[in-house]
Design a protein around this motif. Structure first.
Motif, mmCIF file in Angstrom:
data_model
loop_
_atom_site.group_PDB
_atom_site.id
_atom_site.type_symbol
_atom_site.label_atom_id
_atom_site.label_comp_id
_atom_site.label_asym_id
_atom_site.label_seq_id
_atom_site.Cartn_x
_atom_site.Cartn_y
_atom_site.Cartn_z
ATOM 1 N N THR A 41 16.214 22.837 -50.044
ATOM 2 C CA THR A 41 16.877 22.676 -48.754
ATOM 3 C C THR A 41 16.753 21.240 -48.266
ATOM 4 O O THR A 41 17.708 20.674 -47.731
ATOM 5 C CB THR A 41 16.278 23.653 -47.725
ATOM 6 O OG1 THR A 41 16.388 24.987 -48.242
ATOM 7 C CG2 THR A 41 16.994 23.565 -46.383
ATOM 8 N N VAL A 73 20.585 22.282 -41.340
ATOM 9 C CA VAL A 73 21.009 22.864 -42.613
ATOM 10 C C VAL A 73 20.780 24.367 -42.595
ATOM 11 O O VAL A 73 19.703 24.831 -42.213
ATOM 12 C CB VAL A 73 20.211 22.261 -43.793
ATOM 13 C CG1 VAL A 73 20.588 22.937 -45.101
ATOM 14 C CG2 VAL A 73 20.418 20.772 -43.884
ATOM 15 N N GLU A 74 21.797 25.091 -43.020
ATOM 16 C CA GLU A 74 21.656 26.518 -43.298
ATOM 17 C C GLU A 74 21.884 26.670 -44.798
ATOM 18 O O GLU A 74 22.977 26.423 -45.304
ATOM 19 C CB GLU A 74 22.689 27.319 -42.511
ATOM 20 C CG GLU A 74 22.561 28.808 -42.708
ATOM 21 C CD GLU A 74 23.588 29.593 -41.910
ATOM 22 O OE1 GLU A 74 23.469 30.834 -41.911
ATOM 23 O OE2 GLU A 74 24.501 28.993 -41.313
ATOM 24 N N HIS A 75 20.827 27.031 -45.518
ATOM 25 C CA HIS A 75 20.884 27.137 -46.981
ATOM 26 C C HIS A 75 21.270 28.571 -47.335
ATOM 27 O O HIS A 75 20.543 29.502 -47.035
ATOM 28 C CB HIS A 75 19.520 26.780 -47.566
ATOM 29 C CG HIS A 75 19.568 26.366 -48.980
ATOM 30 N ND1 HIS A 75 18.691 25.467 -49.504
ATOM 31 C CD2 HIS A 75 20.394 26.713 -50.005
ATOM 32 C CE1 HIS A 75 18.954 25.279 -50.791
ATOM 33 N NE2 HIS A 75 19.986 26.036 -51.101
ATOM 34 N N LEU A 76 22.428 28.722 -47.972
ATOM 35 C CA LEU A 76 23.011 30.051 -48.190
ATOM 36 C C LEU A 76 22.830 30.610 -49.594
ATOM 37 O O LEU A 76 22.903 31.824 -49.784
ATOM 38 C CB LEU A 76 24.507 30.011 -47.861
ATOM 39 C CG LEU A 76 24.847 29.530 -46.454
ATOM 40 C CD1 LEU A 76 26.352 29.320 -46.324
ATOM 41 C CD2 LEU A 76 24.332 30.510 -45.424
ATOM 42 N N THR A 104 29.267 20.707 -45.771
ATOM 43 C CA THR A 104 29.192 21.877 -46.643
ATOM 44 C C THR A 104 28.756 21.436 -48.029
ATOM 45 O O THR A 104 29.019 20.303 -48.454
ATOM 46 C CB THR A 104 30.543 22.600 -46.772
ATOM 47 O OG1 THR A 104 31.516 21.673 -47.253
ATOM 48 C CG2 THR A 104 30.988 23.189 -45.449
ATOM 49 N N GLY A 114 25.602 25.911 -48.844
ATOM 50 C CA GLY A 114 24.985 25.550 -47.575
ATOM 51 C C GLY A 114 25.996 24.921 -46.640
ATOM 52 O O GLY A 114 27.073 24.480 -47.056
#
Length: 141
Positions: A41, A73-76, A104, A114
């Motif tokens: 991340t 950050v949103e880690h998907l 993105t 992410g």
């Protein structure tokens, strides 16, 4: 606000950064050592900032410099060593001397890994040097 001409970056403008995941970009903490063999991340956050800076540099006026203010950050999903990742920073707002980008990260199959945001602040180079240059560090004691 410092004497900075308005940023002339159109909303929707983009910059792209292509990354190949290496062992150095996987999760490895200083004290705890290796944790997961996937794209970290914090590496994604670095790449979001780099893509946003790449966009800013295309529009930066001489005598001015940008500095990071925030990153989210949103880690998907995971990416493994050897995987290609495309990071795109898209200008969503320019307000005074601040550039906000939506970022993105996607893999080669188009899977979103992410998403997040970055904010950079533009200042005169001499003012930035006063705040973070060698003299500022020496004055800190």
């Amino acid at each position: 606000m410092p004497d900075v001409p308005p940023l002339d970056i159109p909303v929707g403008a983009t910059a792209t950064l292509d990354v190949v995941v290496t062992h150095e970009l996987t999760v490895h903490f200083d004290e705890l050592g290796p944790v997961h063999p996937v794209y970290a991340t914090y590496s994604m956050a670095k790449h979001f900032e780099e893509a946003g800076r790449k966009l800013l540099l295309q529009h930066l006026q001489p005598g001015h410099a940008g500095i990071g203010r925030s990153v989210a950050v949103e880690h998907l999903g995971p990416a493994w060593v050897g995987d290609g990742v495309t990071v795109v920073a898209r200008c969503t707002e320019v307000s005074g001397n601040r550039l906000t980008c939506a970022c993105t990260a996607t893999d080669a199959r188009g899977r979103e890994l992410g998403r997040g945001t970055t904010v950079q602040v533009v200042l005169p180079e001499d003012l930035l040097e006063q705040r973070i240059g060698p003299a500022a560090r020496a004055a800190r004691g």
